[in-house]
Scaffold this active site. Structure first.
Site, PDB file in Angstrom:
ATOM      1  N   VAL A   3     -11.956  -6.361   3.085  1.00 45.79           N
ATOM      2  CA  VAL A   3     -11.571  -4.807   3.293  1.00 45.79           C
ATOM      3  C   VAL A   3     -10.313  -4.947   4.335  1.00 45.79           C
ATOM      4  CG1 VAL A   3     -12.067  -2.566   3.822  1.00 45.79           C
ATOM      5  CG2 VAL A   3     -13.597  -3.900   2.574  1.00 45.79           C
ATOM      6  N   THR A  24       0.903  -1.121   0.070  1.00 46.97           N
ATOM      7  CA  THR A  24      -0.058   0.101   0.175  1.00 46.97           C
ATOM      8  C   THR A  24       0.697   1.287   0.186  1.00 46.97           C
ATOM      9  OG1 THR A  24      -1.560  -1.071   1.208  1.00 46.97           O
ATOM     10  CG2 THR A  24      -1.720   1.095   1.600  1.00 46.97           C
ATOM     11  N   ASP A  31      -7.069  -2.646   6.474  1.00 45.56           N
ATOM     12  CA  ASP A  31      -7.050  -1.367   7.068  1.00 45.56           C
ATOM     13  C   ASP A  31      -6.799  -0.283   6.548  1.00 45.56           C
ATOM     14  OD1 ASP A  31      -4.342  -2.344   6.216  1.00 45.56           O
ATOM     15  OD2 ASP A  31      -3.436  -1.045   7.277  1.00 45.56           O
ATOM     16  N   THR A  66       1.312  -0.471   6.416  1.00 43.78           N
ATOM     17  CA  THR A  66       1.365  -1.362   5.058  1.00 43.78           C
ATOM     18  C   THR A  66       1.446  -2.666   5.705  1.00 43.78           C
ATOM     19  OG1 THR A  66       2.265  -1.630   2.987  1.00 43.78           O
ATOM     20  CG2 THR A  66       3.789  -0.846   4.744  1.00 43.78           C
ATOM     21  N   GLY A  67       0.921  -3.643   4.830  1.00 43.87           N
ATOM     22  CA  GLY A  67       1.067  -5.171   5.272  1.00 43.87           C
ATOM     23  C   GLY A  67      -0.391  -5.612   5.566  1.00 43.87           C
TER      24      GLY A  67
HETATM   25  N1  ASP Z   1      -2.777  -3.093   4.199  1.00 44.43           N
HETATM   26  C1  ASP Z   1      -3.361  -3.515   2.855  1.00 44.43           C
HETATM   27  C2  ASP Z   1      -4.544  -4.478   3.206  1.00 44.43           C
HETATM   28  O1  ASP Z   1      -4.570  -5.516   4.157  1.00 44.43           O
HETATM   29  C3  ASP Z   1      -2.432  -4.316   2.106  1.00 44.43           C
HETATM   30  C4  ASP Z   1      -1.050  -3.759   1.968  1.00 44.43           C
HETATM   31  O2  ASP Z   1      -0.695  -3.049   2.593  1.00 44.43           O
HETATM   32  O3  ASP Z   1      -0.256  -4.053   1.258  1.00 44.43           O
HETATM   33  O4  ASP Z   1      -5.539  -4.468   2.419  1.00 44.43           O
END
Ligand code: ASP
Length: 328
Positions: A217, A188, A219, A239-240
């Site tokens: 959905v 993200t 975070d 992110t994550g």
């Molecule tokens: N945080 C995002 C989600 O869980 C994905 C990401 O950061 O790569 O949708």
């Protein structure tokens, strides 16, 4: 794949490689306006090595633009980049082949807007801003968000690129029909900025986990989880694996830790460690936080090695290799 390439190149960027036009524009940095507030040097920071995005945000800030416009225009660079398969147009689809986008934005006054699982609109961050500015609500989801976007003049766009479609078809051949949770399929962009008035804003936008369940959905569009700004204290974004960030209200936690006196770096580390503590049995997942405080100090921390975050100030852009909980 794109992030891997960025990581390989990051040492040259970190060495302070500035192009001539960027240096020239940095010399004309906007002075703090006469607002009676303590002047602060503008800054934009974002997750990962999305240097074009922070450069765009900086262009807004150096002309005296607001932090809100800076983060909005900054993250749009990645939404519009068809080669970025984790954000906006060209993002990886869900397991049924539909690209669904999540985004949120928050300003210095605590106003915020978000769209969740929205299809067919290339710039979810712009729709999130419209939700904030044109409705009495904070979040619009799914078909309602899409309908609202059309009413606001946004065009219908097919977000599934041929490349993303082929990758999805390939995944279907071998997949166990589960969303993939690993470090290559979710990146993200979360961005925080401080403008010449010292005001903080943030934005966060993603196509979410690749091949997720329809309707899932994470975070990223959730205020407090994927993004939080308190103009008296600072801001944080994540992110994550979104599920873990939601469970700990991660970005809000980090801002509150800064309110209690922690530096942005210490606050990010504490946020990650809280998540680790709740997941003692499974550590093979990625969460990264970045944060900024009112003084313009920054920090970033991730569970996995390899996390970087990008800052852009009048000194130019820096790719900050971040420390991590699990050392390589
Ligand atoms: N945080 C995002 C989600 O869980 C994905 C990401 O950061 O790569 O949708």
């Amino acid at each position: 794949m794109k992030r891997r390439k960025f990581l390989r190149n990051s040492s040259t960027v970190a060495a302070g490689m500035l192009s001539a036009p960027i240096l020239a524009s940095c010399n004309e940095t906007t002075a703090a306006k006469d607002t009676g507030k303590t002047p602060i040097l503008p800054i934009a920071i974002c997750t990962w090595d999305f240097g074009n995005a922070t450069a765009k945000a900086w262009k807004v800030l150096e002309k005296g633009g607001s932090s809100l416009d800076a983060v909005h225009q900054g993250v749009m660079v990645e939404e519009n980049d068809l080669n970025n398969s984790t954000v906006g147009n060209g993002g990886r689809p869900d397991r049924d082949g539909n690209v669904t986008l999540d985004a949120c934005i928050m300003d210095k006054d605590g106003n915020c807007g978000a769209v969740l699982a929205m299809q067919n609109i290339a710039n979810p961050i712009s729709v999130a801003r419209k939700v904030m500015e044109e409705t009495p609500h904070v979040m619009l989801a799914g078909k309602g968000a899409e309908q609202f976007a059309y009413e606001q003049g946004f065009e219908k766009t097919d977000l599934l690129t041929e490349e993303s479609k082929q990758a999805w078809l390939e995944w279907k051949k071998t997949s166990q029909y589960k969303p993939i949770i690993n470090i290559e399929n979710h990146d993200t962009i979360g961005m925080l900025a401080i403008d010449a008035d010292g005001d903080i804003a943030g934005a966060c936008t993603t196509s979410g986990m690749a091949y997720k369940m329809a309707g899932r959905v994470g975070d990223s569009p959730i205020i407090g989880a994927g993004l939080f700004v308190d103009n008296e204290v600072g801001g944080a974004t994540a992110t994550g694996v979104g599920e873990e960030v939601v469970r700990t209200v991660g970005s809000f936690l980090i801002v509150e830790l800064m309110r209690q006196g922690k530096s942005p770096q210490e606050a990010c580390e504490e946020g990650v460690k809280r998540i680790i503590a709740k997941n003692k049995d499974k550590q093979d997942f990625q969460i990264g936080f970045i944060a900024i405080n009112k003084k313009g100090e920054t920090g970033g921390y991730c569970i996995h090695p390899g996390f970087t975050y990008r800052t852009f100030t009048k000194e130019g852009h820096i790719n900050n290799p971040s420390d991590s909980y699990l050392k390589s």
